[in-house]
Design a protein around this motif. Sequence first.
Motif, PDB file in Angstrom:
ATOM      1  N   TYR A  95      49.035  39.799  35.739  1.00 23.22           N
ATOM      2  CA  TYR A  95      48.851  39.988  37.253  1.00 23.22           C
ATOM      3  C   TYR A  95      47.310  40.382  37.256  1.00 23.22           C
ATOM      4  O   TYR A  95      46.538  39.721  38.265  1.00 23.22           O
ATOM      5  CB  TYR A  95      49.658  40.686  37.835  1.00 23.22           C
ATOM      6  N   PRO A  96      46.756  41.486  36.512  1.00 23.93           N
ATOM      7  CA  PRO A  96      45.447  41.749  36.457  1.00 23.93           C
ATOM      8  C   PRO A  96      44.514  40.449  36.191  1.00 23.93           C
ATOM      9  O   PRO A  96      43.315  40.344  36.830  1.00 23.93           O
ATOM     10  CB  PRO A  96      45.145  43.030  36.003  1.00 23.93           C
ATOM     11  N   ALA A  97      44.912  39.852  35.302  1.00 27.59           N
ATOM     12  CA  ALA A  97      44.154  38.795  34.822  1.00 27.59           C
ATOM     13  C   ALA A  97      43.978  37.629  35.865  1.00 27.59           C
ATOM     14  O   ALA A  97      42.834  37.224  36.222  1.00 27.59           O
ATOM     15  CB  ALA A  97      44.756  38.253  33.465  1.00 27.59           C
ATOM     16  N   PHE A  98      44.977  37.456  36.335  1.00 26.96           N
ATOM     17  CA  PHE A  98      45.116  36.562  37.805  1.00 26.96           C
ATOM     18  C   PHE A  98      44.377  36.926  38.976  1.00 26.96           C
ATOM     19  O   PHE A  98      43.506  36.135  39.513  1.00 26.96           O
ATOM     20  CB  PHE A  98      46.584  36.337  38.095  1.00 26.96           C
ATOM     21  N   ILE A  99      44.343  38.460  39.267  1.00 27.78           N
ATOM     22  CA  ILE A  99      43.584  38.893  40.284  1.00 27.78           C
ATOM     23  C   ILE A  99      41.950  38.999  39.865  1.00 27.78           C
ATOM     24  O   ILE A  99      41.215  38.443  40.612  1.00 27.78           O
ATOM     25  CB  ILE A  99      43.795  40.470  40.421  1.00 27.78           C
ATOM     26  N   ALA A 100      41.682  39.057  38.540  1.00 31.61           N
ATOM     27  CA  ALA A 100      40.338  38.890  37.850  1.00 31.61           C
ATOM     28  C   ALA A 100      39.785  37.524  38.069  1.00 31.61           C
ATOM     29  O   ALA A 100      38.577  37.140  38.392  1.00 31.61           O
ATOM     30  CB  ALA A 100      40.119  39.425  36.660  1.00 31.61           C
ATOM     31  N   GLY A 101      40.625  36.482  37.862  1.00 29.73           N
ATOM     32  CA  GLY A 101      40.283  35.052  37.926  1.00 29.73           C
ATOM     33  C   GLY A 101      40.062  34.793  39.201  1.00 29.73           C
ATOM     34  O   GLY A 101      39.319  33.960  39.698  1.00 29.73           O
ATOM     35  N   ALA A 102      41.031  35.331  40.301  1.00 26.48           N
ATOM     36  CA  ALA A 102      40.775  35.002  41.743  1.00 26.48           C
ATOM     37  C   ALA A 102      39.340  35.652  42.196  1.00 26.48           C
ATOM     38  O   ALA A 102      38.697  34.921  43.009  1.00 26.48           O
ATOM     39  CB  ALA A 102      42.036  35.316  42.416  1.00 26.48           C
ATOM     40  N   TRP A 103      39.220  36.807  41.785  1.00 26.44           N
ATOM     41  CA  TRP A 103      38.055  37.435  42.128  1.00 26.44           C
ATOM     42  C   TRP A 103      36.494  36.388  41.700  1.00 26.44           C
ATOM     43  O   TRP A 103      35.546  36.404  42.360  1.00 26.44           O
ATOM     44  CB  TRP A 103      37.919  38.853  41.760  1.00 26.44           C
TER      45      TRP A 103
END
Length: 123
Positions: A95-103
């Motif tokens: 989930y942090p990887a998805f958030i980083a990708g979205a950012w």
Amino acid sequence: MTGKPRRVVVTSPRTAAARRPRHPLTREIDEQTRLGEVYMRSLVRTQFRLALFVCTLLACLVGGLPLLFLLVPDLRSAHLLGLPLPWVVLAGLIYPAFIAGAWLYVWQAERNERDFADLVERQ
């Protein structure tokens, strides 16, 4: 005479002719002319390439985890905080990887739009 050639000014008889008014590029985009379509297609293509890049990056990250656990069997039996490592990675670190990708996507997309706006204003 001093030997220097005399300067001659050449002017066109059409200097007083009406010049075509130059339209700002934003008008071309608003009126959806061929030039405006080219500029908008360029922006859309740039944003699409960015989306493909971020999705590919995240897909490789998430899709590579099963391959990592398959190739390194010791990781499957490792524990972190009393929980199996694969579960910790899948439940907590994805989930942090998805958030980083979205950012990353939003940051780059805004930068692309700023660059596009600067280009349009300069014209």
